[in-house]
Design a protein around this motif. Structure first.
Motif, short mmCIF file in Angstrom:
data_model
loop_
_atom_site.label_atom_id
_atom_site.label_comp_id
_atom_site.label_asym_id
_atom_site.label_seq_id
_atom_site.Cartn_x
_atom_site.Cartn_y
_atom_site.Cartn_z
N ALA A 148 0.83 -1.21 0.00
CA ALA A 148 0.00 0.00 0.00
C ALA A 148 0.86 1.26 0.00
N LYS A 149 1.90 1.28 0.83
CA LYS A 149 2.79 2.45 0.89
C LYS A 149 3.51 2.66 -0.44
N SER A 150 3.89 1.57 -1.09
CA SER A 150 4.58 1.67 -2.38
C SER A 150 3.66 2.26 -3.44
N LEU A 151 2.39 1.85 -3.43
CA LEU A 151 1.43 2.40 -4.39
C LEU A 151 1.21 3.89 -4.13
N GLN A 152 1.07 4.23 -2.87
CA GLN A 152 0.83 5.62 -2.54
C GLN A 152 2.02 6.50 -2.90
N LYS A 153 3.21 5.98 -2.71
CA LYS A 153 4.42 6.73 -3.06
C LYS A 153 4.47 6.96 -4.57
N MET A 154 4.07 5.95 -5.36
CA MET A 154 4.05 6.11 -6.81
C MET A 154 3.06 7.19 -7.21
N LEU A 155 1.88 7.21 -6.57
CA LEU A 155 0.89 8.22 -6.91
C LEU A 155 1.40 9.63 -6.65
N ASN A 156 2.17 9.80 -5.60
CA ASN A 156 2.68 11.13 -5.25
C ASN A 156 3.94 11.51 -6.03
N LEU A 195 -6.87 3.53 -5.01
CA LEU A 195 -6.52 2.30 -5.71
C LEU A 195 -7.01 2.36 -7.16
N CYS A 196 -8.19 2.95 -7.37
CA CYS A 196 -8.68 3.17 -8.73
C CYS A 196 -7.73 4.07 -9.51
N GLU A 197 -7.28 5.14 -8.87
CA GLU A 197 -6.37 6.07 -9.53
C GLU A 197 -5.03 5.42 -9.85
N ALA A 198 -4.53 4.58 -8.94
CA ALA A 198 -3.28 3.86 -9.20
C ALA A 198 -3.44 2.93 -10.40
N THR A 199 -4.59 2.27 -10.49
CA THR A 199 -4.85 1.38 -11.63
C THR A 199 -4.90 2.15 -12.93
N ALA A 200 -5.63 3.28 -12.92
CA ALA A 200 -5.73 4.11 -14.13
C ALA A 200 -4.36 4.64 -14.54
N THR A 201 -3.54 5.00 -13.57
CA THR A 201 -2.20 5.53 -13.86
C THR A 201 -1.33 4.49 -14.55
N VAL A 202 -1.35 3.27 -14.03
CA VAL A 202 -0.55 2.21 -14.64
C VAL A 202 -1.11 1.84 -16.01
N LEU A 235 2.05 -3.41 -8.53
CA LEU A 235 3.44 -3.28 -8.10
C LEU A 235 4.40 -4.04 -9.00
N GLN A 236 3.89 -4.98 -9.76
CA GLN A 236 4.75 -5.78 -10.65
C GLN A 236 4.96 -5.14 -12.01
N PHE A 237 4.43 -3.94 -12.21
CA PHE A 237 4.53 -3.25 -13.50
C PHE A 237 5.97 -3.07 -13.96
N SER A 238 6.84 -2.61 -13.08
CA SER A 238 8.21 -2.30 -13.46
C SER A 238 8.95 -3.53 -13.98
N GLU A 239 8.83 -4.63 -13.27
CA GLU A 239 9.58 -5.82 -13.70
C GLU A 239 9.00 -6.42 -14.98
N ILE A 240 7.69 -6.22 -15.21
CA ILE A 240 7.08 -6.69 -16.45
C ILE A 240 7.60 -5.89 -17.63
N VAL A 241 7.68 -4.58 -17.48
CA VAL A 241 8.23 -3.74 -18.55
C VAL A 241 9.68 -4.13 -18.83
N GLU A 242 10.44 -4.37 -17.78
CA GLU A 242 11.83 -4.78 -17.96
C GLU A 242 11.92 -6.11 -18.70
N ASP A 271 6.98 7.43 -13.29
CA ASP A 271 8.34 7.34 -13.85
C ASP A 271 9.34 6.82 -12.83
N THR A 272 9.01 6.92 -11.54
CA THR A 272 9.90 6.36 -10.51
C THR A 272 9.91 4.83 -10.56
N TRP A 273 8.97 4.25 -11.28
CA TRP A 273 8.92 2.80 -11.46
C TRP A 273 9.61 2.35 -12.75
N ALA A 274 10.23 3.26 -13.47
CA ALA A 274 10.87 2.90 -14.73
C ALA A 274 12.02 1.92 -14.49
N PRO A 275 12.15 0.90 -15.32
CA PRO A 275 13.27 -0.04 -15.18
C PRO A 275 14.60 0.67 -15.38
#
Length: 642
Positions: free
Chosen positions: A107-115, A619-626, A569-576, A119-123
């Motif tokens: 949860a904290k990781s998702l919230q940090k990404m939203l703020n 959580l909806c916003e995190a999904t839409a963002t990804v 949360l697995q988005f970054s490693e999938i892109v990589e 791009d902080t999740w870029a491989p």
């Protein structure tokens, strides 16, 4: 290590750091033990460390305290450092260490990404620069459906690399050698000018319309035929000269491919003879004038082609820089000289070739008539990209039929010492092959008249069908004309792209408008509508989502909330993974599964009006963002309402 610390979104890398410490403590005398971390496919955990069996095979003949792989796994688990990201661990089977991640940490990781931004999740890849060579139509022809896959796949690979902070040179290696007539003329002209230069007659007595600068242009450019040649006619106002020479040389040498330097001789003599014919023979003068019109028409065709290409690229949202085959012509002689000096080039049946171990045919770099070919151009382009553009990874996106050609070019480059022998070292080269686009009859996709389908017509049809479907749903009444057009384009073009990218690129796929424009199943339409529904949920809540990011918190108490959060949360490693293996379908599969996980969450967890509204809206916003980032990487424009 610095890169891994910056890549806060990659769960695998963060777990690998923890298990690296555990492995060193478990087998301190075993060097080069890299953590083997994978996503769990069973119900025992979220991730898994799979080192135990491999370690046991290395240490079982040595003095140690272990009784087998499970014992090794247990010790690895006990030596795992404490971390807020790990909720619990267990050992299963032959020593697999299963890890369950902490709900609060997810949860904290998702919230940090939203703020902080996605791009902080870029491989973080091992390279900083790359060339992606894709699309590459022939300049004298229209783009057809056969160019679709190279353009779409290449653009997605470039986007994923760029997202991963790689400086990407998007190269459109167009075929710009010109037509057969122009090829013939320039070959004869090249020989004639070559003889002229050999005789030191640069200060010749041509009539005023012949300028020394033209000779300089000839010296620089006459190697291959390309559309830049046509500019010479206009730039130097040489229409009559070219017309006379074209007709005279064709009359003199009808079998132009067999002509050698001795036969052509001195261009100055031919010019004088052609000028006499031009002044005295009305029929010859008319032919010469028509020849110039034909030559200039070729130039017009080139510009028409470029205009058509640019329209297709604009519709697809694809950006490239044209560096066609002709660009590398001036580099070919020196490249061949270097390869010859390294004893790679040999004479064979009048041609100059490179023999490659494991292939029954040689790589021809100079044809028996002295002309260059694709191999010589591709070797020069590869040399240029390595030495001038300093690319660390060069990626060629073409059909699978060109695999052998590129294998031979790459092997030749390794023999020359341009590339390391090991494929996992940099700089490196990769051929991204793809299969055919088929019609519903299982044959190559064509029109009813058996013609190749023009790409621009295909895209127009996709937009038209998408617009019709929207009108049938009454959107022409609800929306403005601009909204209707934009949505029809986004859905239509997105459907074409996704239908291609969701398949493993190595396989053929069947082009079917009805399937790709279906709003159910694994289609772009379904995914775009899913994103629009999420945006609608947030709008209907009446809450300021940007304010909620600052003041609210995410909690993943429900099982479907946690499943959705973990998948995000697995988005970054999938892109990589998709980027490293050059497989866009991996990202498509992730996006579809994300949409499915959201649907399950939304079906079982009330959002608006619930006690958990703030958390679930985030959580909806995190999904839409990804989802939006996935769309961007796939070259698809998202829609925000349906």
């Amino acid at each position: 290590m610095a890169n891994e610390e910056q890549n806060v979104g990659n769960v695998k890398q963060q777990l690998a750091k923890l298990f690296e410490v555990a492995l060193k403590s478990t087998v301190p005398n075993e060097p080069d033990v890299d953590p083997l971390i994978a996503i769990c496919t069973a119900k025992f955990g979220d991730y898994q460390c799979n080192n135990a069996m491999g370690l046991w095979s290395r240490i079982k003949g040595k003095p140690n305290e272990f009784r087998g792989p499970p014992s090794v796994g247990q010790t690895i688990m006990r030596n795992l450092p404490q971390s807020e990201m790990v909720e619990s661990c267990s050992v299963a089977g032959p020593g697999f260490v299963n890890v369950i991640l902490s709900r609060n940490w997810i949860a904290k990781s998702l919230q940090k990404m939203l703020n902080d931004g996605i791009d902080t999740w870029a491989p973080q890849l091992q390279i900083k620069s790359a060339v992606v060579d894709f699309s590459s139509p022939n300049i004298a022809k229209e783009m057809h459906v056969g160019h679709l896959r190279s353009t779409i796949i290449g653009d997605t690979l470039a986007r994923m690399l760029e997202f991963s902070h790689v400086d990407v040179l998007r190269r459109n290696h167009v075929g710009d050698w010109g037509t057969q007539d122009l090829h013939a003329f320039v070959r004869l002209l090249r020989i004639g000018v070559g003889n002229l230069l050999m005789k030191n007659t640069l200060k010749c007595t041509y009539e005023d319309e012949i300028q020394d600068s033209v000779i300089g242009c000839f010296r620089e450019k006459i190697t291959h035929v390309h559309c830049a040649w046509l500019n010479v006619v206009v730039e130097f106002n040489l229409s009559s000269m070219f017309g006379m020479l074209i007709e005279f040389l064709f009359e003199k040498f009808p079998n132009w491919e067999d002509v050698n330097e001795t036969a052509v001789g001195d261009l100055q003599a031919f010019y004088k003879a052609s000028k006499l014919r031009f002044d005295s023979d009305p029929d010859f003068k008319e032919k010469a004038q028509k020849a110039v019109v034909r030559l200039q028409g070729m130039g017009a065709d080139c510009e028409i082609s470029r205009s058509e290409f640019n329209r297709v690229y604009q519709l697809l949202g694809v950006h490239l820089e044209e560096k066609g085959e002709s660009f590398y012509n001036s580099y070919i002689p020196e490249v061949l000289k270097e390869l010859t000096s390294k004893n790679l080039v040999e004479d064979s049946q009048g041609a100059r070739v490179i023999f490659i171990e494991g292939f029954n045919i040689p790589l021809i770099v100079v044809k028996s008539d002295g002309g260059y070919n694709y191999a010589s151009t591709d070797l020069a382009a590869l040399w240029y990209r390595l030495n001038e553009e300093k690319a660390e990874w060069i990626i060629y996106v073409t059909d699978v039929g060109q695999q052998q050609h590129f294998d031979m070019v790459f092997r030749a480059a390794k023999r020359a010492g341009w590339l390391p022998v090991e494929d996992n070292m940099y700089p490196k080269v990769s051929h991204v092959g793809f299969g055919l686009v088929l019609g519903e009859d299982g044959k190559r996709f064509r029109t009813r008249n058996t013609e190749v389908v023009r790409l621009v017509d295909l895209l127009d049809e996709a937009k038209s069908r998408s617009k019709t479907a929207l009108i049938e749903r009454g959107k022409d009444v609800e929306w403005t004309e601009e909204e209707l057009e934009q949505t029809a384009e986004a859905v239509g073009y997105g459907a074409v792209k996704y239908a291609d990218l969701k398949n493993n690129r190595l396989t053929n796929y069947t082009f079917n408008f009805d399937q790709m424009l279906n709003d159910k199943g694994n289609t772009a339409v379904y995914l775009l509508y899913a994103h629009a529904r999420i945006c609608s949920i947030i709008r209907k809540s009446g809450k300021d989502i940007e304010e909620l990011k600052k003041t609210g918190t995410i909690a993943l108490d429900h099982g479907d909330e946690r499943t959705l959060g973990l998948h995000l949360l697995q988005f970054s490693e999938i892109v990589e993974e998709a980027c490293t293996n050059l497989l866009p379908n991996v990202l498509c599969e992730y996006l579809y599964n994300l949409s499915e996980n959201f649907t399950k969450f939304y079906s079982n967890c009330q959002v608006v009006g619930s006690a958990e509204e703030t958390s679930r809206l985030l959580l909806c916003e995190a999904t839409a963002t990804v989802m939006r980032k996935c769309f961007y990487l796939l070259g698809i424009v998202p829609v925000y309402k349906i």
